[in-house]
Design a protein around this motif. Structure first.
Motif, PDB file in Angstrom:
ATOM      1  N   UNK A  17       5.572  29.427  17.826  1.00  0.00           N
ATOM      2  CA  UNK A  17       4.748  30.177  16.870  1.00  0.00           C
ATOM      3  C   UNK A  17       3.371  29.547  16.686  1.00  0.00           C
ATOM      4  N   UNK A  18       3.301  28.226  16.610  1.00  0.00           N
ATOM      5  CA  UNK A  18       1.998  27.580  16.411  1.00  0.00           C
ATOM      6  C   UNK A  18       1.197  27.537  17.698  1.00  0.00           C
ATOM      7  N   UNK A  19       1.864  27.639  18.829  1.00  0.00           N
ATOM      8  CA  UNK A  19       1.210  27.530  20.131  1.00  0.00           C
ATOM      9  C   UNK A  19       0.844  28.884  20.725  1.00  0.00           C
ATOM     10  N   UNK A  20       1.338  29.962  20.157  1.00  0.00           N
ATOM     11  CA  UNK A  20       1.248  31.288  20.778  1.00  0.00           C
ATOM     12  C   UNK A  20      -0.186  31.716  21.083  1.00  0.00           C
ATOM     13  N   UNK A  24      -1.262  31.616  27.936  1.00  0.00           N
ATOM     14  CA  UNK A  24      -1.933  32.555  28.841  1.00  0.00           C
ATOM     15  C   UNK A  24      -1.372  33.968  28.717  1.00  0.00           C
ATOM     16  N   UNK A  25      -0.069  34.096  28.579  1.00  0.00           N
ATOM     17  CA  UNK A  25       0.602  35.385  28.463  1.00  0.00           C
ATOM     18  C   UNK A  25       1.634  35.275  27.343  1.00  0.00           C
ATOM     19  N   UNK A  26       1.196  35.407  26.085  1.00  0.00           N
ATOM     20  CA  UNK A  26       2.119  35.180  24.965  1.00  0.00           C
ATOM     21  C   UNK A  26       3.392  36.018  25.016  1.00  0.00           C
ATOM     22  N   UNK A  27       3.258  37.310  25.290  1.00  0.00           N
ATOM     23  CA  UNK A  27       4.437  38.184  25.290  1.00  0.00           C
ATOM     24  C   UNK A  27       5.398  37.770  26.400  1.00  0.00           C
ATOM     25  N   UNK A  28       4.888  37.586  27.607  1.00  0.00           N
ATOM     26  CA  UNK A  28       5.735  37.218  28.739  1.00  0.00           C
ATOM     27  C   UNK A  28       6.367  35.851  28.568  1.00  0.00           C
ATOM     28  N   UNK A  29       5.579  34.894  28.071  1.00  0.00           N
ATOM     29  CA  UNK A  29       6.092  33.533  27.899  1.00  0.00           C
ATOM     30  C   UNK A  29       7.197  33.504  26.853  1.00  0.00           C
ATOM     31  N   UNK A  30       6.944  34.074  25.675  1.00  0.00           N
ATOM     32  CA  UNK A  30       7.942  34.053  24.596  1.00  0.00           C
ATOM     33  C   UNK A  30       9.196  34.817  25.026  1.00  0.00           C
ATOM     34  N   UNK A  31       9.012  35.941  25.720  1.00  0.00           N
ATOM     35  CA  UNK A  31      10.172  36.697  26.203  1.00  0.00           C
ATOM     36  C   UNK A  31      10.998  35.859  27.181  1.00  0.00           C
ATOM     37  N   UNK A  32      10.335  35.150  28.080  1.00  0.00           N
ATOM     38  CA  UNK A  32      11.052  34.322  29.055  1.00  0.00           C
ATOM     39  C   UNK A  32      11.841  33.208  28.372  1.00  0.00           C
ATOM     40  N   UNK A 119       6.994  40.415  16.847  1.00  0.00           N
ATOM     41  CA  UNK A 119       5.659  40.431  16.246  1.00  0.00           C
ATOM     42  C   UNK A 119       4.556  40.558  17.289  1.00  0.00           C
ATOM     43  N   UNK A 120       4.796  40.032  18.477  1.00  0.00           N
ATOM     44  CA  UNK A 120       3.774  40.057  19.533  1.00  0.00           C
ATOM     45  C   UNK A 120       3.652  41.422  20.219  1.00  0.00           C
ATOM     46  N   UNK A 121       4.702  42.218  20.148  1.00  0.00           N
ATOM     47  CA  UNK A 121       4.679  43.514  20.843  1.00  0.00           C
ATOM     48  C   UNK A 121       3.628  44.427  20.202  1.00  0.00           C
ATOM     49  N   UNK A 122       2.953  45.199  21.061  1.00  0.00           N
ATOM     50  CA  UNK A 122       1.920  46.116  20.520  1.00  0.00           C
ATOM     51  C   UNK A 122       2.511  47.236  19.688  1.00  0.00           C
TER      52      UNK A 122
END
Length: 122
Positions: A17-20, A24-32, A119-122
């Motif tokens: 959350x603090x690093x998001x 480079x790709x917040x949605x892809x990284x957090x999902x992974x 929260x990151x999803x559009x």
């Protein structure tokens, strides 16, 4: 000659959350990361001496007995299950596990990571 950019370590209390905002790709990284976790894996901690754009991370599994209602701490003691490369999300080979990795003091559980992803999803 190409210059090598020195990577500053992450803050000792860094979480997804603090690093998001630096990913480079917040949605892809957090999902992974979220996909690597199971509900039983309660904790993800960032490895502080990794690239802030795709930090390496460690997954810990709770050692709680789900049948023990006397445990007041929902997550209890944990055990390191695996370390992951932040770019590829592949596990580190056991040979690369050592005590030189500085892990964040803070962590996020499966539910917190799923809420962050939502929260990151559009």
């Amino acid at each position: 000659m190409g210059s090598t950019k020195k990577i500053r370590p992450l803050a000792s209390n860094s979480t997804l959350a603090t690093q998001v905002s630096q990913l480079d790709d917040p949605i892809g990284y957090v999902f992974s990361v979220w996909c690597k976790m199971r509900i039983k894996v309660h904790e993800v901690r960032l490895i502080l001496n990794s690239d802030p754009r795709w930090p390496d991370y460690a997954l810990y599994e709770s050692m709680d007995d789900p049948q023990d209602s006397s445990d007041e701490n929902d997550y209890g003691p944990t055990m390191l299950m695996c370390l992951h490369d932040g770019r590829t999300h592949n596990p580190y080979p056991k040979a690369r596990w050592d005590d030189d990795y500085k892990l964040s003091d803070a962590w996020m559980n499966w539910h917190q990571v799923s809420y962050l992803y939502e929260e990151l999803l559009p």
